[in-house]
Write a protein that holds these residues in place. Structure first.
Motif, PDB file in Angstrom:
ATOM      1  N   HIS A 193      34.358  50.857 127.707  1.00  0.00           N
ATOM      2  CA  HIS A 193      33.611  50.202 128.799  1.00  0.00           C
ATOM      3  C   HIS A 193      32.143  50.013 128.422  1.00  0.00           C
ATOM      4  CE1 HIS A 193      36.785  49.934 131.656  1.00  0.00           C
ATOM      5  NE2 HIS A 193      36.883  51.229 131.923  1.00  0.00           N
ATOM      6  N   MET A 194      31.552  51.029 127.795  1.00  0.00           N
ATOM      7  CA  MET A 194      30.133  50.943 127.433  1.00  0.00           C
ATOM      8  C   MET A 194      29.896  49.962 126.298  1.00  0.00           C
ATOM      9  SD  MET A 194      28.440  54.762 127.583  1.00  0.00           S
ATOM     10  CE  MET A 194      29.719  55.577 126.620  1.00  0.00           C
ATOM     11  N   ASN A 195      30.598  50.160 125.203  1.00  0.00           N
ATOM     12  CA  ASN A 195      30.230  49.500 123.957  1.00  0.00           C
ATOM     13  C   ASN A 195      30.944  48.181 123.701  1.00  0.00           C
ATOM     14  OD1 ASN A 195      28.331  51.503 122.721  1.00  0.00           O
ATOM     15  ND2 ASN A 195      30.084  52.820 123.080  1.00  0.00           N
ATOM     16  N   ARG A 196      32.048  47.971 124.359  1.00  0.00           N
ATOM     17  CA  ARG A 196      32.719  46.677 124.221  1.00  0.00           C
ATOM     18  C   ARG A 196      32.427  45.779 125.412  1.00  0.00           C
ATOM     19  NH1 ARG A 196      37.060  44.211 126.278  1.00  0.00           N
ATOM     20  NH2 ARG A 196      38.191  42.686 125.006  1.00  0.00           N
ATOM     21  N   GLU A 256      27.673  42.878 110.600  1.00  0.00           N
ATOM     22  CA  GLU A 256      28.004  44.125 111.292  1.00  0.00           C
ATOM     23  C   GLU A 256      26.831  44.724 112.056  1.00  0.00           C
ATOM     24  OE1 GLU A 256      28.603  43.534 108.154  1.00  0.00           O
ATOM     25  OE2 GLU A 256      30.790  43.480 107.958  1.00  0.00           O
ATOM     26  N   ASN A 257      25.601  44.482 111.602  1.00  0.00           N
ATOM     27  CA  ASN A 257      24.463  45.206 112.174  1.00  0.00           C
ATOM     28  C   ASN A 257      23.247  44.317 112.419  1.00  0.00           C
ATOM     29  OD1 ASN A 257      25.206  48.213 112.238  1.00  0.00           O
ATOM     30  ND2 ASN A 257      25.841  47.625 110.168  1.00  0.00           N
ATOM     31  N   PRO A 258      23.400  43.219 113.132  1.00  0.00           N
ATOM     32  CA  PRO A 258      22.230  42.370 113.386  1.00  0.00           C
ATOM     33  C   PRO A 258      21.147  43.069 114.194  1.00  0.00           C
ATOM     34  CG  PRO A 258      24.104  41.687 114.736  1.00  0.00           C
ATOM     35  CD  PRO A 258      24.621  42.668 113.733  1.00  0.00           C
ATOM     36  N   TRP A 259      21.539  43.975 115.102  1.00  0.00           N
ATOM     37  CA  TRP A 259      20.539  44.685 115.905  1.00  0.00           C
ATOM     38  C   TRP A 259      19.625  45.524 115.020  1.00  0.00           C
ATOM     39  CZ3 TRP A 259      19.353  49.850 116.776  1.00  0.00           C
ATOM     40  CH2 TRP A 259      18.503  50.109 117.851  1.00  0.00           C
ATOM     41  N   ARG A 315      27.964  40.560 120.474  1.00  0.00           N
ATOM     42  CA  ARG A 315      28.232  41.705 121.356  1.00  0.00           C
ATOM     43  C   ARG A 315      28.010  43.031 120.629  1.00  0.00           C
ATOM     44  NH1 ARG A 315      28.573  40.655 126.687  1.00  0.00           N
ATOM     45  NH2 ARG A 315      30.090  42.323 127.016  1.00  0.00           N
ATOM     46  N   ASP A 316      26.942  43.081 119.845  1.00  0.00           N
ATOM     47  CA  ASP A 316      26.596  44.308 119.145  1.00  0.00           C
ATOM     48  C   ASP A 316      26.321  45.396 120.187  1.00  0.00           C
ATOM     49  OD1 ASP A 316      25.273  46.392 117.751  1.00  0.00           O
ATOM     50  OD2 ASP A 316      24.470  44.983 116.280  1.00  0.00           O
TER      51      ASP A 316
END
Length: 214
Positions: A21-24, A177-180, A206-207
């Motif tokens: 719920h949090m991360n997806r 994988e890690n744009p943030w 949706r990172d």
């Protein structure tokens, strides 16, 4: 959901569902509801406490997150991930000495643990010790964290050529994988246009680390 249908008291399944719920889904309210029930069913489960601490951190309830993290470590003192997360909460509150103590303890438990040397590098950067930060970053076992740590440390050292090369390698390996995290490096370098470009990419992909902006 299937696990809960088979065993409604399975705290681990509730924790995993909350994590989804949090991360997806980026649905913190749904995660809160799941974890509230999970903590009632398993009040001393360290994984549930750790996941709930993640949620409280996303909600900027930092002191609550810290207390939950301390409890998760107390119930599972050999869990290096929980130790590293505790250090992260302390770091976020500016309590660098305490964070370093926790990280050193984690390294005693598992010398090759990922993210620990990276976290120590961040502490050294905050202290104005870029050479020590670079040394720690180079010791990092996790490839992504090592690349990011080196990019940040070289920027802190003022070595533009080395910082540019470290960031180039990071982008080549981690763009999808890690744009943030790439956005974070650009923010540290004070390049806002590039920072927002990579934040836009992180949002589109949706990172889950975008929740850290809350």
């Amino acid at each position: 959901q299937q696990g809960l249908a088979l065993s409604p008291d399975m705290a681990l399944a509730r924790g995993a569902l909350a994590y989804v719920h949090m991360n997806r889904d980026w649905n913190l309210a749904a995660a809160d509801a799941v974890l509230s029930e999970a903590i009632q069913r398993a009040p001393n489960d360290p994984t549930i406490k750790n996941t709930l601490a993640n949620l409280r951190a996303y909600q900027l309830r930092k002191e609550e997150a810290l207390q939950l993290r301390r409890e998760s470590v107390a119930h599972d003192p050999l869990n290096v991930i929980h130790q590293t997360n505790l250090a992260g909460d302390l770091y976020g509150l500016g309590r660098y000495d305490e964070a370093e103590t926790v990280l050193r303890r984690a390294l005693e438990i598992q010398p090759s643990a990922a993210q620990t040397h990276f976290a120590l590098a961040l502490i050294h950067i905050q202290r104005g010790e870029p050479d020590a930060a670079l040394k720690e970053a180079c010791l990092e076992s996790g490839a992504m964290y090592r690349r990011m740590g080196i990019a940040l440390a070289q920027a802190a050292r003022g070595d533009q050529a080395a910082a540019d090369e470290a960031l180039r390698i990071m982008i080549a390996e981690q763009a999808q994988e890690n744009p943030w995290r790439i956005a974070v490096v650009y923010a540290f370098r004070r390049e806002p246009d590039k920072m927002f470009e990579w934040l836009d990419r992180a949002y589109a992909l949706r990172d889950p680390r975008m929740l850290n902006l809350r």
